[in-house]
Design an enzyme around this catalytic site. Sequence first.
Site, PDB file in Angstrom:
ATOM      1  N   HIS A 380       0.846  -1.213   0.000  1.00  0.00           N
ATOM      2  CA  HIS A 380       0.000   0.000   0.000  1.00  0.00           C
ATOM      3  C   HIS A 380       0.866   1.243   0.000  1.00  0.00           C
ATOM      4  O   HIS A 380       1.714   1.424   0.853  1.00  0.00           O
ATOM      5  CB  HIS A 380      -0.967  -0.030   1.173  1.00  0.00           C
ATOM      6  CG  HIS A 380      -2.092  -0.984   0.934  1.00  0.00           C
ATOM      7  ND1 HIS A 380      -3.247  -0.618   0.278  1.00  0.00           N
ATOM      8  CD2 HIS A 380      -2.220  -2.297   1.217  1.00  0.00           C
ATOM      9  CE1 HIS A 380      -4.044  -1.661   0.199  1.00  0.00           C
ATOM     10  NE2 HIS A 380      -3.447  -2.686   0.765  1.00  0.00           N
ATOM     11  N   THR A 381       0.558   2.136  -0.938  1.00  0.00           N
ATOM     12  CA  THR A 381       1.504   3.154  -1.342  1.00  0.00           C
ATOM     13  C   THR A 381       0.754   4.380  -1.831  1.00  0.00           C
ATOM     14  O   THR A 381      -0.400   4.272  -2.237  1.00  0.00           O
ATOM     15  CB  THR A 381       2.352   2.574  -2.504  1.00  0.00           C
ATOM     16  OG1 THR A 381       2.925   1.345  -2.085  1.00  0.00           O
ATOM     17  CG2 THR A 381       3.436   3.513  -2.936  1.00  0.00           C
ATOM     18  N   ILE A 382       1.442   5.541  -1.829  1.00  0.00           N
ATOM     19  CA  ILE A 382       0.923   6.690  -2.577  1.00  0.00           C
ATOM     20  C   ILE A 382       1.940   7.069  -3.636  1.00  0.00           C
ATOM     21  O   ILE A 382       3.147   6.893  -3.453  1.00  0.00           O
ATOM     22  CB  ILE A 382       0.608   7.905  -1.671  1.00  0.00           C
ATOM     23  CG1 ILE A 382       1.869   8.435  -0.948  1.00  0.00           C
ATOM     24  CG2 ILE A 382      -0.488   7.562  -0.689  1.00  0.00           C
ATOM     25  CD1 ILE A 382       2.563   9.568  -1.607  1.00  0.00           C
TER      26      ILE A 382
END
Length: 568
Positions: A380-382
């Site tokens: 999970h990343t931006i």
Amino acid sequence: MKQLYFFLLPLLLMGMTSLLKAQDRTSGKSFATRSEVLAVNGMVATNHPLATQIGLDILKKGGSAVDAAIAANAFLGLADPAMNGIGGDLFAVVWDAKTNKLYGLNASGRSPKGVTLAYFKEKGYARVPAMGPLSVTVPGCVDGWVELNKKFGKIPLDQILAPTIAYAKAGVPITQEVADLMIEPQLLSRIGLKDAGKFSNFKKQYMKNGAFPVKGDLYKNPELARTLEMISKKGRDGYYIGEVAQKIAAHIKQEGGFLSTDDLASHKSEWVDPVSTNYRGYDVWELPPNGQGISVLQILNILEGYDLAKVGFGSKEHIHYFTEAKKLAYEDLATYYGDPAFNAIPLPKLLSKEYAAGRRKLINDKQAGIYEPGLAIAGHTIYLTVADKDGNMVSLIQSNAAPFGSLEVPEGLGFVLHNRGSFYELTENHINAFAPGKRPFHTIIPAFITREGKPFMSFGLMGGDMQPQGHVQMVMNIIDFGMNLQEAGDAPRIYHEGTFARFGHVNDVGTLYLESGFPYETIRDLMLLGHKVSYAYGLFGGYQAIMRKAGVYYGASESRKDGQAAGY
């Protein structure tokens, strides 16, 4: 009557056209949910509208593209805390208009120096736990901010972090996407809601009154505001030396881990040279390992041997060749990608056109294949991207690894520590085997495209091992299929999994997940080729991009998320 006929004729023709090909109202293109955003002075594309607005404000105040990217990233750590924050790592690619050159920053942290592989063996671990103190490596994000600002910044860090500090004190409304992520069954099961004593700091920080905030709730984080204020005043030392470092180390030790104040104090980011391959006249750039970026280049080298424009988007050939090329590259990814400080990685060989040609020969036009590595040797990343009036562009990605990372929250600091250490292998002689002071395998990858030595596109697509697959699909959509920047991101995506050999070879063709939008005839043909076709929700990543053409910036943002591209 004749006037009415001429008035209705265009509408009738438009209706007939829509029967032949579903089109977007504004652009006339088939997949775009909205038009691209065009501007001259600057552009920001992030997965949260308020982050985009903060980035624009920084640009208008005289900040550089890098300054605006840091400001947006800092805000996302507050407003989207499961995905990213100052307890995680960071990577960036920067186009510097002064030197006409790309720069890469690897701001990922290393494992604690006070523990060895033998410890995990003695304790009987088959894998590094996905939660808890043993999964925590040094968080590299803040050092990455400082390095970026020092090299490419125009305004000081205190001005850059001020908007997030203000929001952390006053509160920010929770968006639909953020709220939905927090109540996913997988996340709730990780937290262990039935065990009141487990991850108590985490629950105190993020679950006021025993529940996550819901859409529209005003989320405040004064502890994070105070931590960011310390970073604003002291820079790098405000995080890696002093109160923050001491609280991180004390918490990890109390919970049974090994990360120390020395590990934090000795951490440093690394400036690296991005690597590229030429794909049909465009140079596509990624960062070298310990990340998975060069798999994008390997896949493109294989696909270059096929006339994808001729077979067309959504054809069985398009999806079959892409899937097979991905499987081939991921065999190498699992075998040869690691920390280059600990391993000799055969980059020139892996990226050569000759090697790609040999791998391409293994693909059967009429049958889904099973492959092995070619050499003898979820997340999970931006993602965000920013461009400024001077022509500088930055492609930046930052992550907690899993949602809320390790679930470990040091007392009073306002952020969760990532769990990137769970990506180590506990097998001796593995390219990614645990070792003291070693960087783990990373999934987060920023990307860039140049053409004839000039910036063409800064882009990324977050989402674990979807990221290389997404990068390749964006390149194909724009270069092979002629889509515009927004359409490229809105087109239905392909995600393949089940053969990634990181945990040992898999004797299977895997599962091919297709988003809605691909014709059933294509799906049927893929099944006849031996592909296992299925559907999924939420596996297809999040895209942001900025393109530069004739002095104009074009911005695009992910339609599957809360994002926004905006310029001025």
